[in-house]
Design an enzyme around this catalytic site. Structure first.
Site, PDB file in Angstrom:
ATOM      1  N   HIS A   1      -4.132  10.323  -1.528  1.00  0.00           N
ATOM      2  CA  HIS A   1      -3.718  11.386  -2.439  1.00  0.00           C
ATOM      3  C   HIS A   1      -2.471  10.981  -3.218  1.00  0.00           C
ATOM      4  CE1 HIS A   1      -5.818  14.557   0.359  1.00  0.00           C
ATOM      5  NE2 HIS A   1      -6.675  13.752  -0.250  1.00  0.00           N
ATOM      6  N   TYR A   2      -2.322   9.705  -3.524  1.00  0.00           N
ATOM      7  CA  TYR A   2      -1.134   9.260  -4.249  1.00  0.00           C
ATOM      8  C   TYR A   2      -1.146   9.821  -5.672  1.00  0.00           C
ATOM      9  CZ  TYR A   2      -4.568   5.612  -5.469  1.00  0.00           C
ATOM     10  OH  TYR A   2      -5.693   4.937  -5.859  1.00  0.00           O
TER      11      TYR A   2
END
Length: 572
Positions: free
Chosen positions: A510-511
């Protein structure tokens, strides 16, 4: 003009009823407008050129095609007819594929955490664990989005790709354990992001078939959209003469043979180039095109279009730590379905099954668990761990993972160019747990997992003689990242929660960040200081929405497509 206005209002108001899903578990969409880039012309012209056919790019392109000509450039292939992508039972196979033709391109952050970026139409929705959940209403307000349009856009997405999961006994035990641990209330099944415990949606249908953002292209007008696969954009072109600021007017892309092509915007101020290349790809391509920190551009001998020191800065990744819990009884195959949204800065999720992460139906627990860890590290093989000797060799290796994700990490990093080749990964640093509050929240998450594992509701799925300290040691004995292993006199002892967080940190993919709103783009996602160029993807946000961002990223593509078309119709 009036007829077109009313047809547009109808298009916005009735998307759910005018379009029903045509993609089934055994039939891929027959997109007449999708083809390999090798057959594209040397030069072409469009109203909108979208770079990146990912989670935001596909719904954006489909929406804009309703009233303009659109070119969607995707560096990877199609997700269809590839069981490693489409089948739930094969989850992990694509992520652990290190070949050059893989839909997943692995990168390792400078922190030693192994990660992946999508290289396929549909983007991360073609690779992830499928969890579908909206952002909270407060998040929508803070982003400055119109609540009604955001809600309509979520519904537009959900009509194609969102489903209710089957809710098997193991996931129900996790849910009941979360409630017993105090993560209340029980919110049942919902897409909404609200504190407590819930079952969320999934992009896997009842047949275990994945539906990706690429399915949203079914909404597109086939007469006004072109989707090119294996089209790698090398740079954005700008006009700088006789202008007060740079104006984006085209792109250079190469097909799989290396042949160069150019696509230009049609004349007129309403045409735009839109970057949707993802958290790594969008800041990387801006810099390769001459927009970024001056020192980096000069170091790579890139002609400077605009010194923009914030490009590639403010990079975040939500740290994830998982605890493996062997089970004395079989566990159904499931990815993320239940989530505990705590008030302590963490989310608790679960996934498991005998062939969790396996390479296809019928795989054994041992091979599939190895595949799960292979997503993080090719050298990680849980079965070779000495810690596994306590389990009977005759007992099938079965169980699941309880994991915690730190919400909205305060630790921030940055991205830098490594080469001038857009196919090469940039250098990325996330600085996991650099901020002490992130570590404190991880510890609270691990403590919540302990309460779930020790709950009466979960007792059936845990060996009675396995302490939680043993489970931490079991999990920590497996190299899930490239950080230095634990060493010293206490290395054989169960790790403290702080040590466990630091030692076993991985990504949950989920960067985000690198082109943050207010620093690189404005509130309309237009690149500050440049005309006819926007960025619409996860690189623009500094706080990850919901427990999984994919629903909101797909919504954002639709939402901004509607906003842009409204603006276009107003100015015509």
């Amino acid at each position: 003009m009036m007829d077109r206005f009313w047809s547009w209002r109808l298009f916005v108001a009735l998307p759910l009823f005018l379009h029903s899903p045509i993609c089934s578990s055994d039939k891929a969409p027959n997109y007449s407008f999708m083809r390999d880039a090798t057959g594209s012309p040397t030069t072409s012209y469009y109203d909108y050129i979208i770079i990146g056919g990912g989670t935001a790019g596909c719904p954006l392109a489909a929406t804009l095609s309703q009233n303009a000509s659109v070119l969607l450039l995707e560096r990877g292939g199609a997700p269809y007819n590839n069981p490693n992508i489409t089948s739930l039972s094969a989850f992990g196979a694509a992520l652990s594929d290190l070949s050059e033709t893989s839909p997943s391109q692995r990168f390792v952050s400078e922190d030693g955490v192994i990660n992946a970026r999508a290289r396929v139409l549909g983007g991360g929705s073609a690779l992830n664990a499928g969890f579908y959940t909206r952002a909270g209403t407060k998040y929508v307000r803070n982003m400055g989005w119109d609540g009604a349009l955001a809600n309509e856009s979520y519904q537009w997405v959900e009509a194609k790709v969102a489903f209710q999961p089957p809710m098997g006994r193991w996931q129900i035990a996790v849910r009941d354990g979360l409630l017993e641990a105090g993560i209340v209330p029980n919110n049942g099944f919902t897409y909404d992001h609200i504190n407590g415990t819930k079952f969320g949606g999934t992009i896997f249908d009842r047949n275990g078939h994945r539906h990706t953002a690429a399915d949203l292209l079914e909404y597109a007008d086939p007469k006004d959209i072109t989707v090119l696969l294996h089209a790698t954009v090398h740079r954005i072109l700008f006009r700088t003469r006789d202008t007060t600021k740079p104006i984006a007017n085209g792109v250079v892309y190469r097909d799989r043979t290396g042949q160069a092509h150019r696509a230009y915007l049609k004349e007129g101020a309403l045409s735009e180039i839109i970057l949707s290349a993802g958290t790594l790809g969008s800041p990387q391509l801006l810099m390769l095109s001459g927009v970024g920190p001056l020192a980096q551009l000069e170091a790579q001998n890139i002609t400077v279009v605009m010194d923009q020191p914030h490009v590639g800065q403010d990079m975040y990744d939500n740290p994830m730590n998982a605890v493996f819990v062997p089970s004395p009884v079989p566990v159904e195959v499931s990815l993320i379905e239940v989530v505990g949204i705590t008030g302590e800065g963490t989310y608790i999720e679960a996934a498991g099954g005998e062939n969790f992460g396996g390479g296809g139906g019928g795989s054994t627990g041992s091979s599939s668990t190895r595949d799960y860890y292979a997503m993080f590290s090719p050298r990680a093989t849980l079965l070779e761990s000495n810690s596994m000797t306590k389990l009977s060799s005759a007992q099938p290796f079965q169980g699941g993972f309880l994991l915690e994700k730190v919400m909205g990490p305060l630790s921030t990093g940055h991205l830098e160019l490594k080469t001038r080749n857009p196919k090469d990964n940039p250098v990325v640093t996330f600085n996991y747990f650099q901020h002490p509050d992130d570590l404190k929240r991880c510890v609270r998450g691990i403590q919540t997992i302990e309460r779930v594992v020790q709950s009466k509701a979960f007792a059936r799925y845990k060996y009675a003689d396995m302490s939680f300290e043993y489970l931490l040691n079991l999990t920590a004995s497996t190299p899930v990242n490239l950080r230095p292993p634990r060493s010293g006199p206490g290395a054989s002892l169960p790790p403290s929660a702080e040590e466990f967080c630091q030692h076993t940190v991985t990504t949950i993919w989920h960067y985000h960040g690198g082109c943050i709103v207010g620093r690189v783009v404005d509130g309309d996602y237009k690149v500050i200081g440049i005309d006819r160029l926007r960025v619409i993807d996860m690189s623009t946000v500094g706080y990850c929405p919901g427990t999984n961002p994919q629903a909101t990223v797909m919504m954002l593509g639709r939402y901004m497509g509607v906003r842009i078309l409204r603006e276009r119709l107003t100015k015509k």
